[in-house]
Design a protein around this motif. Sequence first.
Motif, PDB file in Angstrom:
ATOM      1  N   UNK A  28     -27.166 -15.208   9.980  1.00  0.00           N
ATOM      2  CA  UNK A  28     -26.041 -16.047   9.577  1.00  0.00           C
ATOM      3  C   UNK A  28     -24.728 -15.613  10.219  1.00  0.00           C
ATOM      4  N   UNK A  29     -24.755 -14.561  11.045  1.00  0.00           N
ATOM      5  CA  UNK A  29     -23.523 -14.063  11.658  1.00  0.00           C
ATOM      6  C   UNK A  29     -22.928 -14.982  12.691  1.00  0.00           C
ATOM      7  N   UNK A  30     -23.681 -15.962  13.152  1.00  0.00           N
ATOM      8  CA  UNK A  30     -23.196 -16.857  14.195  1.00  0.00           C
ATOM      9  C   UNK A  30     -22.039 -17.737  13.734  1.00  0.00           C
ATOM     10  N   UNK A  31     -21.842 -17.839  12.415  1.00  0.00           N
ATOM     11  CA  UNK A  31     -20.782 -18.702  11.917  1.00  0.00           C
ATOM     12  C   UNK A  31     -19.404 -18.263  12.407  1.00  0.00           C
ATOM     13  N   UNK A  32     -19.263 -16.964  12.681  1.00  0.00           N
ATOM     14  CA  UNK A  32     -17.970 -16.464  13.149  1.00  0.00           C
ATOM     15  C   UNK A  32     -17.586 -16.982  14.519  1.00  0.00           C
ATOM     16  N   UNK A  33     -18.560 -17.471  15.307  1.00  0.00           N
ATOM     17  CA  UNK A  33     -18.262 -17.978  16.652  1.00  0.00           C
ATOM     18  C   UNK A  33     -17.595 -19.345  16.641  1.00  0.00           C
ATOM     19  N   UNK A  34     -17.534 -19.978  15.472  1.00  0.00           N
ATOM     20  CA  UNK A  34     -17.000 -21.335  15.396  1.00  0.00           C
ATOM     21  C   UNK A  34     -15.541 -21.374  14.960  1.00  0.00           C
ATOM     22  N   UNK A  35     -14.905 -20.218  14.864  1.00  0.00           N
ATOM     23  CA  UNK A  35     -13.492 -20.184  14.496  1.00  0.00           C
ATOM     24  C   UNK A  35     -12.631 -20.298  15.752  1.00  0.00           C
ATOM     25  N   UNK A  36     -11.670 -21.227  15.791  1.00  0.00           N
ATOM     26  CA  UNK A  36     -10.814 -21.401  16.980  1.00  0.00           C
ATOM     27  C   UNK A  36     -10.001 -20.142  17.268  1.00  0.00           C
ATOM     28  N   UNK A  37      -9.776 -19.870  18.553  1.00  0.00           N
ATOM     29  CA  UNK A  37      -9.042 -18.664  18.944  1.00  0.00           C
ATOM     30  C   UNK A  37      -7.604 -18.692  18.440  1.00  0.00           C
ATOM     31  N   UNK A  38      -6.998 -19.891  18.364  1.00  0.00           N
ATOM     32  CA  UNK A  38      -5.625 -19.983  17.862  1.00  0.00           C
ATOM     33  C   UNK A  38      -5.537 -19.517  16.417  1.00  0.00           C
ATOM     34  N   UNK A  39      -6.580 -19.783  15.627  1.00  0.00           N
ATOM     35  CA  UNK A  39      -6.609 -19.356  14.228  1.00  0.00           C
ATOM     36  C   UNK A  39      -6.815 -17.847  14.139  1.00  0.00           C
ATOM     37  N   UNK A  40      -7.691 -17.314  14.983  1.00  0.00           N
ATOM     38  CA  UNK A  40      -7.928 -15.867  14.983  1.00  0.00           C
ATOM     39  C   UNK A  40      -6.653 -15.116  15.350  1.00  0.00           C
ATOM     40  N   UNK A  41      -5.975 -15.568  16.395  1.00  0.00           N
ATOM     41  CA  UNK A  41      -4.729 -14.918  16.806  1.00  0.00           C
ATOM     42  C   UNK A  41      -3.656 -15.081  15.733  1.00  0.00           C
ATOM     43  N   UNK A  42      -3.643 -16.232  15.074  1.00  0.00           N
ATOM     44  CA  UNK A  42      -2.703 -16.438  13.972  1.00  0.00           C
ATOM     45  C   UNK A  42      -2.975 -15.498  12.818  1.00  0.00           C
ATOM     46  N   UNK A  43      -4.254 -15.269  12.526  1.00  0.00           N
ATOM     47  CA  UNK A  43      -4.628 -14.324  11.476  1.00  0.00           C
ATOM     48  C   UNK A  43      -4.139 -12.923  11.816  1.00  0.00           C
ATOM     49  N   UNK A  44      -4.320 -12.520  13.082  1.00  0.00           N
ATOM     50  CA  UNK A  44      -3.868 -11.200  13.512  1.00  0.00           C
ATOM     51  C   UNK A  44      -2.354 -11.053  13.350  1.00  0.00           C
ATOM     52  N   UNK A  45      -1.623 -12.061  13.809  1.00  0.00           N
ATOM     53  CA  UNK A  45      -0.161 -12.004  13.709  1.00  0.00           C
ATOM     54  C   UNK A  45       0.284 -11.973  12.256  1.00  0.00           C
ATOM     55  N   UNK A  46      -0.377 -12.767  11.416  1.00  0.00           N
ATOM     56  CA  UNK A  46      -0.018 -12.803   9.993  1.00  0.00           C
ATOM     57  C   UNK A  46      -0.281 -11.466   9.322  1.00  0.00           C
ATOM     58  N   UNK A  47      -1.382 -10.844   9.681  1.00  0.00           N
ATOM     59  CA  UNK A  47      -1.686  -9.516   9.121  1.00  0.00           C
ATOM     60  C   UNK A  47      -0.622  -8.522   9.562  1.00  0.00           C
ATOM     61  N   UNK A  73     -12.862  -8.072  18.819  1.00  0.00           N
ATOM     62  CA  UNK A  73     -13.383  -8.328  20.166  1.00  0.00           C
ATOM     63  C   UNK A  73     -12.304  -8.878  21.087  1.00  0.00           C
ATOM     64  N   UNK A  74     -11.341  -9.600  20.510  1.00  0.00           N
ATOM     65  CA  UNK A  74     -10.264 -10.162  21.336  1.00  0.00           C
ATOM     66  C   UNK A  74      -9.284  -9.093  21.808  1.00  0.00           C
ATOM     67  N   UNK A  75      -9.101  -8.034  21.010  1.00  0.00           N
ATOM     68  CA  UNK A  75      -8.156  -6.986  21.415  1.00  0.00           C
ATOM     69  C   UNK A  75      -8.864  -5.828  22.103  1.00  0.00           C
ATOM     70  N   UNK A  76     -10.177  -5.901  22.230  1.00  0.00           N
ATOM     71  CA  UNK A  76     -10.936  -4.877  22.940  1.00  0.00           C
ATOM     72  C   UNK A  76     -10.599  -4.950  24.425  1.00  0.00           C
ATOM     73  N   UNK A 116      -1.833 -22.105  15.314  1.00  0.00           N
ATOM     74  CA  UNK A 116      -1.499 -20.675  15.292  1.00  0.00           C
ATOM     75  C   UNK A 116      -0.376 -20.400  14.299  1.00  0.00           C
ATOM     76  N   UNK A 117       0.712 -21.150  14.408  1.00  0.00           N
ATOM     77  CA  UNK A 117       1.887 -20.909  13.567  1.00  0.00           C
ATOM     78  C   UNK A 117       1.594 -21.218  12.095  1.00  0.00           C
ATOM     79  N   UNK A 118       0.864 -22.315  11.843  1.00  0.00           N
ATOM     80  CA  UNK A 118       0.535 -22.669  10.459  1.00  0.00           C
ATOM     81  C   UNK A 118      -0.393 -21.627   9.850  1.00  0.00           C
ATOM     82  N   UNK A 119      -1.309 -21.092  10.640  1.00  0.00           N
ATOM     83  CA  UNK A 119      -2.173 -20.014  10.146  1.00  0.00           C
ATOM     84  C   UNK A 119      -1.346 -18.793   9.763  1.00  0.00           C
ATOM     85  N   UNK A 120      -0.387 -18.435  10.616  1.00  0.00           N
ATOM     86  CA  UNK A 120       0.491 -17.298  10.326  1.00  0.00           C
ATOM     87  C   UNK A 120       1.209 -17.507   8.996  1.00  0.00           C
TER      88      UNK A 120
END
Length: 529
Positions: free
Chosen positions: A113-132, A280-283, A391-395
């Motif tokens: 079931x780990x494949x579900x993580x591949x369906x998240x848009x990169x803009x949302x992932x980067x927004x999550x990082x910035x928000x954190x 993986x994006x910041x690796x 990205x901004x709305x996710x942040x």
Amino acid sequence: MLGTRVSAFLKLSKRDLKYDLPASIVVFLVALPLCLGIAMASGAPLFAGVLTGVIGGIVVASISGSALSVSGPAAGLTVIVLGAIQQLGAYETFLLAVVLAGVIQLVLGVLKAGMIGNYFPSSVILGMLAAIGITIILKQIPLAFGMTETHAFEVEDGGGIAAFTNTIFSSINWGATIICLLSLAVLIFWPSFKKLSKIPAPLIVVILGVALGFAFQGTSFALNPDHFVSIPVVSSFAEFKGLFIFPDFTQIVSKDVWVVAFTIAIIASLETLLSIEAVDKIDPFKRNSPTNRELIAQGIGNMSSGLLGGLPLTSVIVRSSANANSGGRTRQSAILHGIWLLVALLAIPTVINLIPLAGLAAILLHTGFKLAKPALFKQIYKKGLDQFIPFFITVAAVVFTDLLTGVGIGIVVATFYILKANMTNAYQFNIVQKEEADMAVLTLAEEVTFLNKAPIQQKLYNLPKGVKSVVIDGHKSKFIDKDVIDVIKDFEQNALSKGLSIELNDVTYKQKPLNGNFRLKKQKLQKVV
């Protein structure tokens, strides 16, 4: 021989140890206060927080396939854990839910079931990082100024701005403030000295903080006891054993226990998959972590944590990003950080308790800035509004709500732009100038779904004046939805009744025959000359 086998299983690398060892110290210094703070916020024993960090480092990292991910107690689960402990009535019952959550995660990993993580848009992932990053900064600002009491900002008797300002300044500890500012200066400028940069800047920050803590004693800059790290001090093995709490398996038939277990399993799995994607994006080597294996590792980690009295754990982006930014190369750094947590708990608790929280706050402020630096916002903006707005709305959503809610909102917004792009990219429309009359050519894309029905219909029924013939070309299409086929058929009849010349080329659509299997079928609808 045994050591060789263990090394082979863990894939330990002496070559990378020179990078992983200093990185592990940095991660340890970041993880220690976070483990304690999350345990306190969750209403659990402080020992449980450190124990979870140890298990996340030694157990999970040993099984995980991620090079940089660091697991431990997660801030995103504090509200759930606090509510669950209160709901279940006993910490031992809650521990059973943690064990069952680990079993559920293990099953999810086996079911891939780990494949579900591949369906998240990169803009949302980067927004999550910035928000954190922003959240880290906001939460560390009070500690940076030595304001450890929440009532420091309360003004009961009025007085307006002046009273509010006076309350803030009276609650600031200037010794802690000086330690934080000097620590930030070290973190920013220390790496620029090439000969000295081999020594990790956060280690210098800790040494500086301890030294200033001693120097400020007896002065107006003196720190209070609550300005320092505080971990349990054990003086005997019997005391150490007494810190462990074990789950109550007699409650395994309780419906509430299973509800909490499934809640923890789902949320912890989603947070882990999001964190793995972000790591993986910041690796710097852009390695791809096996998500199914990660779920299995997390499941075993949560089972271990629950059995020994710890908190639920996830892959944590704060510690993982600190690992990447400190030059970590392999999972050795995560394993070593777990060992340092265990050693600190057993051997040097009194030394660890000399570290000022302001110095650790500086480390986290620096990490948060790296995650949410202005250059990132500028970079995403240059990619276009379809990337920047999600990205901004996710942040904003993560900062003002919580991690999962914010990411959910970001995915909804990103999906809207994906669907919008899909609708507009379903065809190419050109007008061919001819002597007798203009000809409209509508070339369908490779995939044409029901979402493209409306724009295609609107384009066909709003042809420019002067167009006397229409060509609808589907030779590039591998799939055309039946709803679009119906639109084309209706337009054909409408066009013929108005005297338009229409030519329909190859059209591909999915047809379901009697045997229930799907196949692709090409059909030439009609050709009118």
